[in-house]
Design an enzyme around this catalytic site. Structure first.
Site, mmCIF file in Angstrom:
data_model
loop_
_atom_site.group_PDB
_atom_site.id
_atom_site.type_symbol
_atom_site.label_atom_id
_atom_site.label_comp_id
_atom_site.label_asym_id
_atom_site.label_seq_id
_atom_site.Cartn_x
_atom_site.Cartn_y
_atom_site.Cartn_z
ATOM 1 N N GLY A 10 35.929 35.625 49.812
ATOM 2 C CA GLY A 10 34.557 35.287 49.419
ATOM 3 C C GLY A 10 34.187 33.896 49.872
ATOM 4 O O GLY A 10 33.482 33.162 49.177
ATOM 5 N N ALA A 11 34.663 33.526 51.072
ATOM 6 C CA ALA A 11 34.547 32.128 51.516
ATOM 7 C C ALA A 11 33.371 31.871 52.453
ATOM 8 O O ALA A 11 33.269 30.794 53.035
ATOM 9 C CB ALA A 11 35.855 31.683 52.172
ATOM 10 N N ASP A 60 36.480 43.980 52.928
ATOM 11 C CA ASP A 60 36.103 44.220 51.538
ATOM 12 C C ASP A 60 37.397 44.191 50.729
ATOM 13 O O ASP A 60 38.274 45.041 50.914
ATOM 14 C CB ASP A 60 35.421 45.597 51.428
ATOM 15 C CG ASP A 60 34.958 45.907 50.011
ATOM 16 O OD1 ASP A 60 35.517 45.317 49.055
ATOM 17 O OD2 ASP A 60 34.062 46.739 49.856
ATOM 18 N N VAL A 61 37.522 43.219 49.827
ATOM 19 C CA VAL A 61 38.795 43.031 49.115
ATOM 20 C C VAL A 61 39.124 44.182 48.157
ATOM 21 O O VAL A 61 40.256 44.273 47.688
ATOM 22 C CB VAL A 61 38.830 41.696 48.322
ATOM 23 C CG1 VAL A 61 38.761 40.496 49.253
ATOM 24 C CG2 VAL A 61 37.733 41.641 47.259
ATOM 25 N N SER A 139 36.733 32.701 34.789
ATOM 26 C CA SER A 139 35.426 32.161 34.393
ATOM 27 C C SER A 139 35.444 31.900 32.891
ATOM 28 O O SER A 139 36.202 32.547 32.156
ATOM 29 C CB SER A 139 34.329 33.179 34.711
ATOM 30 O OG SER A 139 33.118 32.841 34.064
ATOM 31 N N TYR A 151 31.939 41.850 33.814
ATOM 32 C CA TYR A 151 32.414 40.584 34.411
ATOM 33 C C TYR A 151 33.412 39.874 33.477
ATOM 34 O O TYR A 151 34.451 39.383 33.918
ATOM 35 C CB TYR A 151 31.185 39.713 34.659
ATOM 36 C CG TYR A 151 31.424 38.406 35.383
ATOM 37 C CD1 TYR A 151 31.619 38.373 36.761
ATOM 38 C CD2 TYR A 151 31.402 37.196 34.686
ATOM 39 C CE1 TYR A 151 31.796 37.158 37.423
ATOM 40 C CE2 TYR A 151 31.574 35.988 35.343
ATOM 41 C CZ TYR A 151 31.773 35.970 36.713
ATOM 42 O OH TYR A 151 31.947 34.771 37.365
ATOM 43 N N ALA A 152 33.094 39.832 32.177
ATOM 44 C CA ALA A 152 33.991 39.176 31.214
ATOM 45 C C ALA A 152 35.344 39.881 31.179
ATOM 46 O O ALA A 152 36.398 39.234 31.118
ATOM 47 C CB ALA A 152 33.359 39.184 29.820
ATOM 48 N N LYS A 155 37.205 39.003 34.370
ATOM 49 C CA LYS A 155 37.681 37.617 34.384
ATOM 50 C C LYS A 155 38.805 37.385 33.370
ATOM 51 O O LYS A 155 39.669 36.524 33.588
ATOM 52 C CB LYS A 155 36.510 36.661 34.144
ATOM 53 C CG LYS A 155 35.501 36.620 35.303
ATOM 54 C CD LYS A 155 36.175 36.402 36.643
ATOM 55 C CE LYS A 155 35.226 35.932 37.722
ATOM 56 N NZ LYS A 155 35.895 35.824 39.046
HETATM 57 P P1 NAP Z 1 28.639 33.650 45.525
HETATM 58 O O1 NAP Z 1 27.870 32.444 45.955
HETATM 59 O O2 NAP Z 1 27.896 34.882 45.144
HETATM 60 O O3 NAP Z 1 29.732 33.996 46.642
HETATM 61 C C1 NAP Z 1 30.585 35.084 46.491
HETATM 62 C C2 NAP Z 1 31.117 35.473 47.849
HETATM 63 O O4 NAP Z 1 32.000 36.622 47.668
HETATM 64 C C3 NAP Z 1 30.002 35.921 48.808
HETATM 65 O O5 NAP Z 1 30.180 35.331 50.065
HETATM 66 C C4 NAP Z 1 30.186 37.434 48.834
HETATM 67 O O6 NAP Z 1 29.793 38.036 50.064
HETATM 68 C C5 NAP Z 1 31.681 37.561 48.678
HETATM 69 N N1 NAP Z 1 32.055 38.924 48.299
HETATM 70 C C6 NAP Z 1 31.434 39.731 47.412
HETATM 71 N N2 NAP Z 1 32.048 40.924 47.351
HETATM 72 C C7 NAP Z 1 33.080 40.870 48.225
HETATM 73 C C8 NAP Z 1 34.075 41.800 48.617
HETATM 74 N N3 NAP Z 1 34.137 43.029 48.094
HETATM 75 N N4 NAP Z 1 34.982 41.425 49.559
HETATM 76 C C9 NAP Z 1 34.932 40.200 50.112
HETATM 77 N N5 NAP Z 1 34.016 39.268 49.768
HETATM 78 C C10 NAP Z 1 33.092 39.609 48.833
HETATM 79 O O7 NAP Z 1 29.563 33.314 44.230
HETATM 80 P P2 NAP Z 1 30.150 31.922 43.691
HETATM 81 O O8 NAP Z 1 29.234 31.433 42.657
HETATM 82 O O9 NAP Z 1 30.560 31.069 44.814
HETATM 83 O O10 NAP Z 1 31.448 32.470 42.909
HETATM 84 C C11 NAP Z 1 32.746 32.511 43.501
HETATM 85 C C12 NAP Z 1 33.752 32.951 42.456
HETATM 86 O O11 NAP Z 1 33.718 32.064 41.338
HETATM 87 C C13 NAP Z 1 33.475 34.341 41.891
HETATM 88 O O12 NAP Z 1 34.688 35.010 41.639
HETATM 89 C C14 NAP Z 1 32.762 34.040 40.601
HETATM 90 O O13 NAP Z 1 32.876 35.093 39.681
HETATM 91 C C15 NAP Z 1 33.494 32.802 40.160
HETATM 92 N N6 NAP Z 1 32.736 31.968 39.218
HETATM 93 C C16 NAP Z 1 31.514 31.442 39.556
HETATM 94 C C17 NAP Z 1 30.838 30.658 38.646
HETATM 95 C C18 NAP Z 1 29.489 30.043 38.947
HETATM 96 O O14 NAP Z 1 28.897 29.453 38.037
HETATM 97 N N7 NAP Z 1 28.978 30.124 40.159
HETATM 98 C C19 NAP Z 1 31.384 30.428 37.366
HETATM 99 C C20 NAP Z 1 32.619 30.984 37.054
HETATM 100 C C21 NAP Z 1 33.288 31.746 37.986
HETATM 101 P P3 NAP Z 1 28.256 38.550 50.273
HETATM 102 O O15 NAP Z 1 27.475 37.307 50.460
HETATM 103 O O16 NAP Z 1 28.330 39.397 51.495
HETATM 104 O O17 NAP Z 1 27.907 39.311 49.033
#
Ligand code: NAP
Length: 250
Positions: A10-11, A60-61, A139, A151-152, A155
């Site tokens: 997801g990078a 796709d993971v 999270s 989601y909860a 996580k």
């Molecule tokens: P984000 O901006 O939505 O980025 C997530 C990335 O994961 C996107 O590039 C997405 O690709 C990719 N992805 C989605 N489904 C995938 C799959 N099946 N295989 C490979 N890649 C996939 O999210 P973020 O806010 O950076 O969050 C990153 C992580 O931190 C997540 O696990 C999230 O639950 C966790 N987190 C985030 C927060 C927050 O406040 N932001 C808080 C707690 C935890 P697409 O763009 O193609 O969809």
């Protein structure tokens, strides 16, 4: 010392992009993995532009064959991956009575099944190399959050997976830890604001007011924590959940 190979899922953007960029800066060769390899170009550029090594990988993971092929591609092109950051994630928020089967399955599939599949594929290299670091993105929602039963659950599951990986893989020199962020400014939290019909700036200000350090988090806050957990010197820290939330969350 030989260069270590890291995979960050997801990078293409958000927290994953910040972690990949940070690891590139810290000297890792980084596989920048996301659904679409082309979407990883920006992150790859931020690493190679600073003199680092990076490879875009599309997968796709949540799909076994794609994960196996992706990890094999990384091993072939960069070398055996010994560092894994399971960051890929999606949201399908809804109250339980409105949550569809697909909302449930897709969230559990990407976060939990995805982290399992990636860890299973990468631990083969880690145990062979007698060295490894796994970081799973949990999270604060793992503690329960309205509208996020799927989601909860995923996580909270990541925390159980993390502790079990730490127990099983420790004797091979592999540590596993979880980072549980609070509110981090990314597309994911912007989408949540949009879904509830609130301007993102107001949403962020409201959250910041409830955070002890008085601000919301940035992707770099999470990246700095990940950088420590994947470092050589963190070898005696394993099975832990670190809340990166600007205050106590648990
Ligand atoms: P984000 O901006 O939505 O980025 C997530 C990335 O994961 C996107 O590039 C997405 O690709 C990719 N992805 C989605 N489904 C995938 C799959 N099946 N295989 C490979 N890649 C996939 O999210 P973020 O806010 O950076 O969050 C990153 C992580 O931190 C997540 O696990 C999230 O639950 C966790 N987190 C985030 C927060 C927050 O406040 N932001 C808080 C707690 C935890 P697409 O763009 O193609 O969809």
């Amino acid at each position: 010392m030989t260069q270590r190979i890291a995979i960050v899922t997801g990078a293409a953007r958000g927290i994953g992009a910040a972690i990949a960029t940070r690891l590139g800066r810290d000297g890792f060769a980084v596989a920048v993995l996301d659904l679409d390899a082309a979407a990883c170009a920006g992150t790859v550029e931020s690493i190679t532009g600073a003199g680092g090594t990076a490879l875009a990988v599309g997968a796709d993971v949540s799909v076994t064959e794609r994960v196996e092929a992706a990890v094999a591609e990384v091993a072939e092109k960069l070398g055996p991956p010994t560092v894994l950051v399971n960051n890929a994630g999606i949201l399908r928020d809804n109250l339980v009575f409105k949550m569809s089967d697909d909302d449930w399955d897709s969230v559990i599939g990407v976060h939990l099944r995805g982290a399992f599949l990636m860890s299973r594929a990468v631990q083969r290299h880690q145990t062979e190399q007698r060295y490894g670091r796994i970081v799973n993105l949990s999270s604060t929602s793992a503690l329960g959050n309205r509208g996020q039963a799927n989601y909860a659950t995923a996580k909270a599951g990541m925390q159980g997976l993390t502790k079990t990986l730490a127990i099983e893989l420790g004797r091979f020199g592999v540590t596993a830890n979880a980072i549980a962020p609070g509110f981090i400014e990314t597309d994911m939290t912007a989408a949540t604001a949009a879904r509830i019909g609130m301007p993102f700036e107001d949403f962020k200000a409201g959250v910041a007011a409830s955070v002890p350090v008085g601000r919301i988090g940035q992707p770099e806050d999470v990246a700095a924590t990940a950088a420590f957990l994947v470092s050589e010197e963190a070898g005696f820290v394993s099975g832990q959940v670190i809340y990166v939330a600007g205050g106590p969350a648990d």
